[in-house]
Structure formats: structure tokens, C-alpha cells
Design a protein around this motif. Sequence first.
Motif, PDB file in Angstrom:
ATOM      1  N   TYR A   1      -0.226  49.380  21.025  1.00 10.19           N
ATOM      2  CA  TYR A   1      -0.937  49.610  22.305  1.00 10.19           C
ATOM      3  C   TYR A   1       0.171  49.994  23.462  1.00 10.19           C
ATOM      4  CZ  TYR A   1       0.279  44.739  23.687  1.00 10.19           C
ATOM      5  OH  TYR A   1       0.772  43.548  24.341  1.00 10.19           O
ATOM      6  N   LEU A   2      -0.395  51.059  24.167  1.00  9.98           N
ATOM      7  CA  LEU A   2       0.434  51.774  25.224  1.00  9.98           C
ATOM      8  C   LEU A   2       0.113  51.000  26.657  1.00  9.98           C
ATOM      9  CD1 LEU A   2       0.397  55.263  24.028  1.00  9.98           C
ATOM     10  CD2 LEU A   2       2.394  53.911  24.245  1.00  9.98           C
ATOM     11  N   ARG A   3       0.726  51.008  27.338  1.00 11.97           N
ATOM     12  CA  ARG A   3       0.417  50.452  28.860  1.00 11.97           C
ATOM     13  C   ARG A   3       1.235  51.601  29.965  1.00 11.97           C
ATOM     14  NH1 ARG A   3       0.882  43.928  28.988  1.00 11.97           N
ATOM     15  NH2 ARG A   3      -1.142  43.573  28.247  1.00 11.97           N
ATOM     16  N   GLN A   4       0.234  51.843  30.981  1.00 13.61           N
ATOM     17  CA  GLN A   4       0.937  52.554  32.050  1.00 13.61           C
ATOM     18  C   GLN A   4       0.465  52.318  33.253  1.00 13.61           C
ATOM     19  OE1 GLN A   4       3.169  55.575  31.490  1.00 13.61           O
ATOM     20  NE2 GLN A   4       3.028  55.381  33.800  1.00 13.61           N
TER      21      GLN A   4
ATOM     22  N   VAL B   1       5.982  49.823  28.037  1.00 12.09           N
ATOM     23  CA  VAL B   1       5.087  50.949  27.848  1.00 12.09           C
ATOM     24  C   VAL B   1       4.759  50.699  26.491  1.00 12.09           C
ATOM     25  CG1 VAL B   1       5.256  53.462  27.194  1.00 12.09           C
ATOM     26  CG2 VAL B   1       6.486  52.583  29.076  1.00 12.09           C
ATOM     27  N   LEU B   2       5.255  50.474  25.355  1.00 15.46           N
ATOM     28  CA  LEU B   2       4.733  50.355  24.056  1.00 15.46           C
ATOM     29  C   LEU B   2       5.069  48.843  23.483  1.00 15.46           C
ATOM     30  CD1 LEU B   2       3.566  51.993  21.440  1.00 15.46           C
ATOM     31  CD2 LEU B   2       6.026  52.281  20.926  1.00 15.46           C
TER      32      LEU B   2
ATOM     33  N   GLU C   1      -4.623  51.199  29.632  1.00 18.85           N
ATOM     34  CA  GLU C   1      -3.894  50.697  28.369  1.00 18.85           C
ATOM     35  C   GLU C   1      -4.904  51.480  27.055  1.00 18.85           C
ATOM     36  OE1 GLU C   1      -3.407  46.232  27.659  1.00 18.85           O
ATOM     37  OE2 GLU C   1      -4.952  46.725  26.037  1.00 18.85           O
TER      38      GLU C   1
ATOM     39  N   ARG D   1      -5.137  50.920  23.039  1.00 19.18           N
ATOM     40  CA  ARG D   1      -4.952  50.124  21.886  1.00 19.18           C
ATOM     41  C   ARG D   1      -5.569  50.561  20.725  1.00 19.18           C
ATOM     42  NH1 ARG D   1      -3.694  44.414  21.239  1.00 19.18           N
ATOM     43  NH2 ARG D   1      -3.247  44.323  23.907  1.00 19.18           N
TER      44      ARG D   1
END
Length: 507
Positions: free
Chosen positions: A152-155, A110-111, A164, A166
Motif C-alpha cells: 500500500y501507498l500513503r501520501q 510512502v510504500l 492511502e 492498497r
Amino acid sequence: MAHSRTLLLSLSAAIPALVAGPIWAAKWEIHPTLSTEATYTDNVALAPAGSEKRDWVTQVTPGISVNATGAQLRFNATYGAQFLNRAETGGGGVNHQFSGSGNAELVKRVLFVDATGSVSQQNVSLLGPQADSNINNTGNRATVRVFSVSPYLRQDFGYSAQGELRLTHSTASTSDTTSLASTQSNGLNMRVSSGPAFKLYTWNVSYSRNSIDSTGQPPVTTETFTAGGRRLITPQVALTASTGYEKSDYVAIGNAPSGSFWNAGLEWTPTPRTRLAAGIGHRYFGSTRSLDFSHRSRLTTWSAGYSEDITTTLGQALVPSSVSTAGYLDTLFLSSVPDPVERQKAVQAFIAQNALPPSLSVPLNFLTTQTILTKRLQASVGIQGIRNTVLTNVFRQTSESLAAGVSLSGQGDFASSNNVQQTGASALWNWRVGTQTAANLTASYIRNEFPGLDRRDDVKSVLLSVNRQFLPRVSGSLNYRSLRNDSSVSSAAYRENAVTAAVNLRY
């Protein structure tokens, strides 16, 4: 020096965030290093004929390298304090040199956070003497400090889409504030793309906003919205297309730097080792073209590319050289060392054992606060044998100021010529004479042209070195360097011959 300490303290403060919690499970390797060099040069300032001064230069560089690898962390950093002393002409001092990068997974899948930083010395202007080390006292070198941190965050949205978000903060500063003021950049990137459910057709939508604030300069903000897609025609052939809108507010003459854009291209991947991508398009500054070709075999690597883009000195500093020695060797070692971590170690050991240069000649960056349109054509070949490795590179680049005719501070070489053209080639031959001895021959040629000044410089260099591993942690080398600049301006021409003996220790 204060700026160097500030950068190092900033990186030190960021490290605990990178290695918090379970990230400590990474394997850490810390190695102190010590390098000593003695150089004789017959032209320490790279002065024109009749003004040469010889000198004996000693260099002592204590340093440290840190490497960490783990499931949630990748971190590499090297630091050296280079102490210089010129016996005949005087002067020297301390040069701080740092290079580091890291990636940490703070919350699983995630992070994340990326961080990079560097402190190095480079030539300020293409119009001055082009020294390739700090040994020469030319008055045309400055310390450049660059730092970037990007959380950055990913989902994943099931199998249908991936997202994403960022944020990126970057800074650049230099000891020569007349050519490049202190600069900071803040960027936002949002991207949504197709997930694993899409096979024949993939898509992406993105938005980016970047603001650059330089001391004494008007702030610049750039925004871009892009939508694109890719469609497989056969398992090896795909069509690509993208469109969008971009706008910027950098100072320019004529039409505003904004407008819609489009790009259409073709990708061909006949084998996992070969790829060719080409495209045409249009942006607010005119038609665009692109090319990206790569091929590798068990013992060779081939690449060629053409690109057109808008950039800045900060942007160029944050992008690694595409023809670095490590990049060549990583591809050449891919068949024999498939694991990326072990391959990186093998590459670094090969570079250290053979005293290879960090990169071949590439278009030289000069310090400027201007927004730049760059057009670059580049090709490279690498060949590895049982005892011989050959790396070659050729390029041609045009750099054009997009603020031509506007009076701004910190223009650098654009104050004399709104257009700078660079053409060059270089080659490295490494011969492993025995298990403990290797020889290197490096030759390069770069032509710098300044149409606004009706000036042309031809910079040629040859480096011959013999390297010996005396003990597992002790190596030495003997080097001869010849440097020559043939210029259409007689006062800018110079020649130099230098001999260097070095001993390196790695604890």
C-alpha cells in the motif's frame, strides 16, 4: 502436504522483499523449539457410547520461531511439524502448523507491505465431533491454509488530507475440498481522509472492490463507496455518520444484494481507558446495529460488542480472534510495560511459562463457500492479580446463508440448515503456585443449534493442567481433559477423558 510446502515457499519468497536494504538493521531473534507429548484417551475418535476406542498417542513437534523488530520492519513467525502416532488404532502422519505476519516500510513514509499466513487444522463441520486437537481421529478435521499480502501507498497532502491506496491478494485452501474449494481474493481499497488540520470535524471518502474466485463456484465481486464524518460535541462526545452504496453479485434468491446504506452513531470517551461507541443503520439486507465498549484499569480489562456483517470463510480466517489470550494479556500488561515491543515479549513469555491456551472459546467457524450474514454479541473480562489471572468470555452468534435455496457445491453445514446459532461461555483461571510452577483450569460450554434439522448439541469441556519450569529452556506439564457432547441426536453424543504429559524445549 504439497499445498503446505507451496505456502511456505511463497512466504519464504516474500521475506527477502520484506527485509531488503536498510530493513536488515532490524534485530532478529531465531529460536528452535521441540515439543513432545504422550496422551492416553478413552475415546480417540469421539465416537458415541458403545463404539469408543482407547488409544495411546505420541506427538513430537520440532519447530522454529523467528522474530524481527526494527524501525522499518516487524516480523513474527512460528512453524512446527507435528508428528503423530496412534499405538492402538493406527494412523497419525505429519501436520504442518504455521503462523506468521509482517509489516515493512519499503520507502520511508510512502510504500509499505503487510503479509500474513497460517497453516492449521480445524474442524470441518459443526455437525461432526468437535475435537480441540489433532490427537483425536474423528474424520472431521482438515488442514486450512491462508495467505495474504497487501502492498500500500500513503501520501500526506499537507495538513489537510491523507490518502492511502492498497492492493490485497489473499488465498485459502483446505485438504477437505468438498467443504471449501480453493479460493483466491483480489482487493482494491482507496481512501482519502482529513488531515491534522481538522480538529472538531473529520471526514473520509473511500472506495473498495473485491473479487473472489473459488474453484467450481461462480465468481463474486463486491464494490462499496462510502463517505463519512465525525463531529466533536464535547471533548468526550462525538457524533458519527456515514452513507454510501454497495453492490455484489453473489448468487441469491430474491432481491439483488445491492443498494444504498447509512449509519449514524455516538462515541463517548470519558477517559483514555474507557470508550463506548454505538450505532444504528440500514443495509440492503435490513436494519443494522453496532456496539463497541472497552474499559481497562490497572489490573482489569472489560469489553463488549455487537456487530452485523457480510463475510465468508476466507474473511473469517483472515481476521484474528478478538478474544485471544495474547489480546487479553496485552491490555492487562499495558500499564506495567508501555513499550509495545517489550510488552509483546512479556506476553509471549507469560503464555509459554504458564502453558496458556491461545484463546478462549469463540463461535466456531465451519468450512463453506457460501456468503454469510453473521450477527455476533460478545463480552469478555480479564483480571490479573499477584498470583492469579482470570479470563472470561461469553457470546451468541447467528450465521445465515445468503444463498438459501440455491443448490451450490461446498455449502458445508448450510446444506442441512440455512441458519446456525451458537451460544457459549468459557473461563480460564491461572494460578502461579510458585516462581517455577503454575496451574490452569479452563472450562467452556458451547450450544450449537440447527433449526433446519431441529437439532441441538451442547459441547462441554474442562481442562486442568499443572506446568513446571525445570530449566530456563525446559518446561513440562501434566494435563487432564474431559470433553462431552449432549446432543438431541443420540448417535452424535459422545464423551472423552484424556491425560497428557508434555515436555517443551526452547533453544
